[in-house]
Design an enzyme around this catalytic site. Structure first.
Site, PDB file in Angstrom:
ATOM      1  NE  ARG A  13      20.249  -2.893 -17.281  1.00 57.64           N
ATOM      2  CZ  ARG A  13      20.892  -1.764 -17.536  1.00 57.64           C
ATOM      3  NH1 ARG A  13      22.024  -1.481 -16.910  1.00 57.64           N
ATOM      4  NH2 ARG A  13      20.399  -0.891 -18.377  1.00 57.64           N
ATOM      5  CG  HIS A 205      18.270   3.856 -20.996  1.00 51.33           C
ATOM      6  ND1 HIS A 205      17.806   2.695 -20.412  1.00 51.33           N
ATOM      7  CD2 HIS A 205      19.219   4.332 -20.146  1.00 51.33           C
ATOM      8  CE1 HIS A 205      18.452   2.478 -19.273  1.00 51.33           C
ATOM      9  NE2 HIS A 205      19.317   3.475 -19.086  1.00 51.33           N
ATOM     10  CG  HIS A 207      20.122   7.465 -16.173  1.00 49.97           C
ATOM     11  ND1 HIS A 207      20.165   6.688 -15.037  1.00 49.97           N
ATOM     12  CD2 HIS A 207      20.300   6.614 -17.210  1.00 49.97           C
ATOM     13  CE1 HIS A 207      20.377   5.423 -15.368  1.00 49.97           C
ATOM     14  NE2 HIS A 207      20.465   5.340 -16.691  1.00 49.97           N
ATOM     15  CB  CYS A 238      26.086   3.393 -15.256  1.00 46.84           C
ATOM     16  SG  CYS A 238      27.544   2.486 -15.775  1.00 46.84           S
TER      17      CYS A 238
HETATM   18  N1  COA Z   1      29.171 -13.402 -17.884  1.00 51.94           N
HETATM   19  C1  COA Z   1      29.954 -14.123 -17.041  1.00 51.94           C
HETATM   20  N2  COA Z   1      31.266 -14.244 -17.179  1.00 51.94           N
HETATM   21  C2  COA Z   1      31.841 -13.617 -18.217  1.00 51.94           C
HETATM   22  C3  COA Z   1      31.102 -12.853 -19.115  1.00 51.94           C
HETATM   23  C4  COA Z   1      29.710 -12.756 -18.921  1.00 51.94           C
HETATM   24  N3  COA Z   1      28.935 -12.030 -19.729  1.00 51.94           N
HETATM   25  N4  COA Z   1      31.924 -12.334 -20.028  1.00 51.94           N
HETATM   26  C5  COA Z   1      33.153 -12.781 -19.743  1.00 51.94           C
HETATM   27  N5  COA Z   1      33.120 -13.570 -18.646  1.00 51.94           N
HETATM   28  C6  COA Z   1      34.232 -14.274 -18.014  1.00 51.94           C
HETATM   29  C7  COA Z   1      35.070 -15.028 -19.020  1.00 51.94           C
HETATM   30  O1  COA Z   1      34.540 -16.304 -19.248  1.00 51.94           O
HETATM   31  C8  COA Z   1      36.404 -15.091 -18.330  1.00 51.94           C
HETATM   32  O2  COA Z   1      36.351 -16.092 -17.336  1.00 51.94           O
HETATM   33  P1  COA Z   1      37.636 -16.978 -16.991  1.00 51.94           P
HETATM   34  O3  COA Z   1      38.649 -15.994 -16.450  1.00 51.94           O
HETATM   35  O4  COA Z   1      37.116 -17.910 -15.964  1.00 51.94           O
HETATM   36  O5  COA Z   1      38.022 -17.589 -18.282  1.00 51.94           O
HETATM   37  C9  COA Z   1      36.471 -13.752 -17.601  1.00 51.94           C
HETATM   38  O6  COA Z   1      35.112 -13.304 -17.480  1.00 51.94           O
HETATM   39  C10 COA Z   1      37.266 -12.702 -18.311  1.00 51.94           C
HETATM   40  O7  COA Z   1      36.780 -12.546 -19.639  1.00 51.94           O
HETATM   41  P2  COA Z   1      37.053 -11.219 -20.461  1.00 51.94           P
HETATM   42  O8  COA Z   1      36.370 -11.331 -21.786  1.00 51.94           O
HETATM   43  O9  COA Z   1      38.530 -10.908 -20.453  1.00 51.94           O
HETATM   44  O10 COA Z   1      36.244 -10.176 -19.607  1.00 51.94           O
HETATM   45  P3  COA Z   1      36.732  -8.895 -18.799  1.00 51.94           P
HETATM   46  O11 COA Z   1      37.334  -9.291 -17.507  1.00 51.94           O
HETATM   47  O12 COA Z   1      37.498  -7.987 -19.688  1.00 51.94           O
HETATM   48  O13 COA Z   1      35.303  -8.232 -18.477  1.00 51.94           O
HETATM   49  C11 COA Z   1      33.028  -7.829 -19.112  1.00 51.94           C
HETATM   50  C12 COA Z   1      34.477  -7.796 -19.541  1.00 51.94           C
HETATM   51  C13 COA Z   1      32.213  -7.143 -20.181  1.00 51.94           C
HETATM   52  C14 COA Z   1      32.592  -9.253 -18.950  1.00 51.94           C
HETATM   53  C15 COA Z   1      32.878  -7.084 -17.745  1.00 51.94           C
HETATM   54  O14 COA Z   1      33.534  -5.842 -17.807  1.00 51.94           O
HETATM   55  C16 COA Z   1      31.433  -6.862 -17.380  1.00 51.94           C
HETATM   56  O15 COA Z   1      30.705  -7.804 -17.103  1.00 51.94           O
HETATM   57  N6  COA Z   1      30.975  -5.602 -17.365  1.00 51.94           N
HETATM   58  C17 COA Z   1      29.597  -5.319 -17.076  1.00 51.94           C
HETATM   59  C18 COA Z   1      29.441  -3.888 -16.868  1.00 51.94           C
HETATM   60  C19 COA Z   1      28.031  -3.560 -16.507  1.00 51.94           C
HETATM   61  O16 COA Z   1      27.165  -4.384 -16.276  1.00 51.94           O
HETATM   62  N7  COA Z   1      27.792  -2.261 -16.429  1.00 51.94           N
HETATM   63  C20 COA Z   1      26.529  -1.749 -16.068  1.00 51.94           C
HETATM   64  C21 COA Z   1      25.518  -1.876 -17.138  1.00 51.94           C
HETATM   65  S1  COA Z   1      25.571  -0.546 -18.270  1.00 51.94           S
HETATM   66 ZN    ZN Z   2      20.857   3.462 -17.643  1.00 51.86          ZN
END
Ligand code: COA
Ligand code: ZN
Length: 315
Positions: A13, A205, A207, A238
């Site tokens: 991950r 956790h 790094h 990250c």
């Molecule tokens: N998995 C898949 N799709 C997701 C989701 C998830 N966990 N969470 C939200 N979505 C989808 C929503 O359904 C929506 O879809 P639509 O436009 O088709 O309706 C769209 O994403 C936007 O939703 P929203 O709540 O406004 O999300 P966002 O665009 O503000 O993004 C996160 C927020 C959290 C989903 C996004 O920033 C993210 O996935 N970040 C991950 C960061 C990460 O992994 N960092 C490294 C690890 S520390």
């Molecule tokens: Zn980390």
């Protein structure tokens, strides 16, 4: 009996998420299977985040569906919100690891939410997880410092932990996302937080961005922490934190713990083999040192001249 330290492998991950080239799903599955075969008790397999945010892990469902579930191993995944939690539960995870950051700037960069908005989402995650009977661990990024804000006040961290505990989280993971923590700070933080939340299982956790990961872990062990995250070969970082580099290397940490007399239940030789295989898969050298140096008790052949002198001394 040797004291047992519980390791959680996060390489597939935290490690894979930062790899630019898509790693084929079959290879991700192979790595998870080989990791669990080494006896690692916990694996954070993947994350259920937006596929646009982390395209590398867009195959989370398929990976979860096709890995071999070794009895006794806990297969967890990272989620940022209730949508992620529902996907993870449908995919059959044993445990949900959530993510939010202790710093406002990093949380916005990482999950596009303020800390308050993230906490509200994690309340929903807790609801979904409790309904499904899935345990929760709350990871807090930038617990010891933020690449944008530098200082993260301990009071902010405490307030976040308190909310997660209220939501029913049984475990908290303090994450040093960009390797800013030092051992004195780790001790200060743990001595401050642990007595306030005595029933929580704490994970560190780390790094190794600034070469302080193992010193930080050893101080945490002295403070009573027994759960640690690590990445095979020292993969990791990250994508939304500038300057982020790999986690503490699993086999280097396991080697250190075993040398000190701790038990992890892990076959270290097998772990080193997995690390070599991961190097092949991603096509570059990883920072892990034990796979290069061998274990502390590696014995080299004595040079001929020295052998002769030794023989003369013995006769
Ligand atoms: N998995 C898949 N799709 C997701 C989701 C998830 N966990 N969470 C939200 N979505 C989808 C929503 O359904 C929506 O879809 P639509 O436009 O088709 O309706 C769209 O994403 C936007 O939703 P929203 O709540 O406004 O999300 P966002 O665009 O503000 O993004 C996160 C927020 C959290 C989903 C996004 O920033 C993210 O996935 N970040 C991950 C960061 C990460 O992994 N960092 C490294 C690890 S520390
Ligand atoms: Zn980390």
């Amino acid at each position: 009996m040797a004291k047992y330290i519980t390791m959680c492998e996060v390489g597939t991950r935290d490690g894979f998420q930062i790899e630019p080239e898509f790693i084929p799903t079959d290879l991700k599955i192979e790595v998870v299977n080989r990791l669990s075969a080494t006896g690692i008790p916990r694996v954070e397999v993947t994350s259920f985040v937006h596929p646009k945010a982390v395209p590398q892990l867009r195959d989370a469902e398929e990976v979860m569906a096709r890995i071999e579930r070794r009895p006794g191993t806990v297969y967890a995944a990272l989620v940022p919100n209730d949508k992620g939690a529902k996907r993870a539960i449908d995919a059959g995870v044993d445990k949900i690891h959530t993510v939010l950051s202790a710093s406002e700037s990093h949380n916005l960069a990482n999950v596009n939410m303020t800390v308050a908005e993230s906490l509200a989402k994690l309340g929903e995650v807790a609801h979904v997880a409790h309904e499904a009977g899935v345990p929760l661990q709350g990871g807090i990024s930038c617990s010891f410092g933020c690449p944008f804000e530098v200082e993260v006040p301990l009071k902010n961290l405490e307030a976040i932990v308190a909310r997660l505990v209220d939501f029913g989280f049984q475990a908290i993971g303090l994450a040093d996302t960009t390797g800013m923590a030092n051992p004195a700070q780790v001790r200060r933080t743990l001595e401050y937080l642990r007595p306030k939340f005595p029933d929580i299982e704490w994970t560190l956790h780390t790094h190794n961005t600034r070469a302080m990961a193992i010193p930080n872990i050893l101080v945490a062990v002295e403070c009573g922490v027994t759960h640690f995250d690590a990445s095979i070969g020292g993969l990791g970082g990250c994508p939304f934190a500038p300057g982020a580099t790999g986690n503490v290397c699993t086999e280097d940490l396991v080697h250190c713990l075993h040398a000190m007399g701790y038990d992890t239940g892990i076959d270290l030789d097998a772990l080193v083999e997995v690390s070599r295989r991961v190097q092949e898969i991603i096509g570059r050298e990883l920072p892990g040192q034990i796979m290069k140096a061998g274990q502390w008790n590696r014995r080299y052949k004595v040079p001929r001249a020295v052998e002769e002198r030794l023989a003369a001394l013995a006769s």
